[in-house]
Design an enzyme around this catalytic site. Structure first.
Site, PDB file in Angstrom:
ATOM      1  N   ASP A  61      37.130  34.192 -20.999  1.00 16.92           N
ATOM      2  CA  ASP A  61      36.071  34.219 -22.008  1.00 16.92           C
ATOM      3  C   ASP A  61      36.645  33.965 -23.392  1.00 16.92           C
ATOM      4  O   ASP A  61      37.451  34.746 -23.898  1.00 16.92           O
ATOM      5  CB  ASP A  61      35.372  35.579 -21.981  1.00 16.92           C
ATOM      6  CG  ASP A  61      34.236  35.652 -22.989  1.00 16.92           C
ATOM      7  OD1 ASP A  61      33.142  35.146 -22.682  1.00 16.92           O
ATOM      8  OD2 ASP A  61      34.458  36.190 -24.098  1.00 16.92           O
TER       9      ASP A  61
ATOM     10  N   TYR B  62      36.896  32.200 -32.083  1.00 19.41           N
ATOM     11  CA  TYR B  62      38.190  32.814 -31.798  1.00 19.41           C
ATOM     12  C   TYR B  62      39.332  31.884 -32.209  1.00 19.41           C
ATOM     13  O   TYR B  62      40.482  32.313 -32.283  1.00 19.41           O
ATOM     14  CB  TYR B  62      38.343  33.137 -30.309  1.00 19.41           C
ATOM     15  CG  TYR B  62      37.386  34.143 -29.738  1.00 19.41           C
ATOM     16  CD1 TYR B  62      36.492  34.860 -30.539  1.00 19.41           C
ATOM     17  CD2 TYR B  62      37.358  34.388 -28.366  1.00 19.41           C
ATOM     18  CE1 TYR B  62      35.611  35.768 -29.984  1.00 19.41           C
ATOM     19  CE2 TYR B  62      36.492  35.303 -27.806  1.00 19.41           C
ATOM     20  CZ  TYR B  62      35.608  35.987 -28.621  1.00 19.41           C
ATOM     21  OH  TYR B  62      34.731  36.887 -28.068  1.00 19.41           O
TER      22      TYR B  62
ATOM     23  N   LYS C  54      31.656  29.901 -26.850  1.00 21.82           N
ATOM     24  CA  LYS C  54      30.430  30.343 -27.516  1.00 21.82           C
ATOM     25  C   LYS C  54      30.215  29.576 -28.819  1.00 21.82           C
ATOM     26  O   LYS C  54      31.163  29.262 -29.533  1.00 21.82           O
ATOM     27  CB  LYS C  54      30.500  31.845 -27.825  1.00 21.82           C
ATOM     28  CG  LYS C  54      30.849  32.722 -26.638  1.00 21.82           C
ATOM     29  CD  LYS C  54      30.857  34.187 -27.040  1.00 21.82           C
ATOM     30  CE  LYS C  54      31.520  35.046 -25.988  1.00 21.82           C
ATOM     31  NZ  LYS C  54      33.000  34.929 -26.022  1.00 21.82           N
TER      32      LYS C  54
ATOM     33  N   HIS D  82      26.627  32.685 -29.582  1.00 21.23           N
ATOM     34  CA  HIS D  82      27.448  33.873 -29.835  1.00 21.23           C
ATOM     35  C   HIS D  82      26.630  35.045 -30.404  1.00 21.23           C
ATOM     36  O   HIS D  82      26.786  36.179 -29.960  1.00 21.23           O
ATOM     37  CB  HIS D  82      28.582  33.515 -30.803  1.00 21.23           C
ATOM     38  CG  HIS D  82      29.783  34.393 -30.677  1.00 21.23           C
ATOM     39  ND1 HIS D  82      31.035  33.991 -31.044  1.00 21.23           N
ATOM     40  CD2 HIS D  82      29.929  35.661 -30.215  1.00 21.23           C
ATOM     41  CE1 HIS D  82      31.905  34.972 -30.816  1.00 21.23           C
ATOM     42  NE2 HIS D  82      31.259  35.988 -30.323  1.00 21.23           N
TER      43      HIS D  82
END
Length: 278
Positions: free
Chosen positions: A46, A51, A76, A109
């Site tokens: 994930d 990120y 996301k 997200h």
């Protein structure tokens, strides 16, 4: 290697019943941690555009020596790219960063309700699936009101809703809503970012069962019907977090864990009704 059960999504695609969270795993050390996780047996990874490690995820996949088709890779869409054309370009960018041909699962997200563009973003994800950029589509941090809107406007139900969930914030109502609509609830920060590991109730259960507190909490997730996404850079902890399918919590154990629930149990007050992330 641990045998991991599979959950079947509403679109027919299977997901392992536990995944690996890649938040904050960046650069060479992040690649190493993810390679270790994949070799330990994790098959669901994930990540997210925000990120800033989709490239590391792709590199880890190439190094790990596991066939791509055996993995389920998630990313996301960030809040700043909810507009339709921007969303599609961002998904393409996600793929280029990772050097992947497709994502198995792509999520919005956060709904960012003040911006009011999450429906537009959802339409873009539907198109991305039609174009073969992603195989399954879902959301993250969506409340029932947000879900009702996108489902009623498009007729397309997310297969996954990834939310903050741990014993201090068990999301009973959200999980019940998701289940009633055929949506799998995934759990981010399933271990409460480590804050639960010294809790006396959990420690007592773990000692009684001869397990770690982390294993007890992850087993609680499994029995509650959620799919946890623990994160660890430690190979030992990664292996420990996978070993949750060879024991069970009793009804008494589950009741004791339920007593930890708190109305203000969110870790950082990130209420999707008002929180915005770009």
């Amino acid at each position: 290697m641990a045998k991991i059960p599979e959950l079947r999504l509403a679109d027919g695609i299977g997901l392992p019943a536990v995944g690996f969270g890649a938040w904050s795993l960046n650069g060479e050390s992040g690649v190493g941690a993810m390679v270790s996780a994949i070799r330990q047996g994790y098959r669901l990874i994930d990540s997210a555009f925000n990120y800033e490690n989709e490239g590391a995820v792709g590199e880890a996949i190439r190094r790990a020596g596991v066939p791509r088709e055996s993995l389920r890779v998630t990313s996301k869409l960030p809040g700043r790219h909810h507009r339709h054309d921007e969303a599609l370009a961002t998904i393409e960018e996600s793929l280029w960063r990772a050097r992947l041909d497709y994502y198995d699962l792509y999520l919005i997200h956060w709904p960012n309700p003040k911006q009011g563009l999450y429906l537009e973003a959802w339409r873009a994800l539907i198109e991305a699936r039609q174009r073969g950029l992603v195989r399954s589509i879902g959301v993250s941090n969506f409340l029932p009101a947000h879900l009702e809107r996108i489902m009623s406007e498009t007729g397309v139900t997310p297969v996954v809703n990834q939310v903050e969930m741990h014993p201090r914030f068990p999301q009973d109502e959200q999980r019940a809503y998701d289940k009633a609509h055929g949506i799998v609830t995934e759990a981010w920060s399933p271990l409460g970012r480590g804050e639960l590991l010294k809790d006396p109730v959990l420690t007592a259960i773990a000692e009684r069962l001869g397990r770690s507190v982390g294993q007890v909490v992850l087993r609680w997730h499994h029995q509650a019907g959620s799919l946890p996404l623990p994160r660890s850079a430690s190979p030992e902890r990664q292996a420990e977090n996978l070993a949750l399918f060879d024991f069970a919590l009793s009804a008494k154990d589950m009741g004791e864990i339920a007593s930890l629930s708190r109305p203000d149990g969110r870790l950082r007050d990130q209420d999707p009704a008002r929180y915005e992330e770009f």
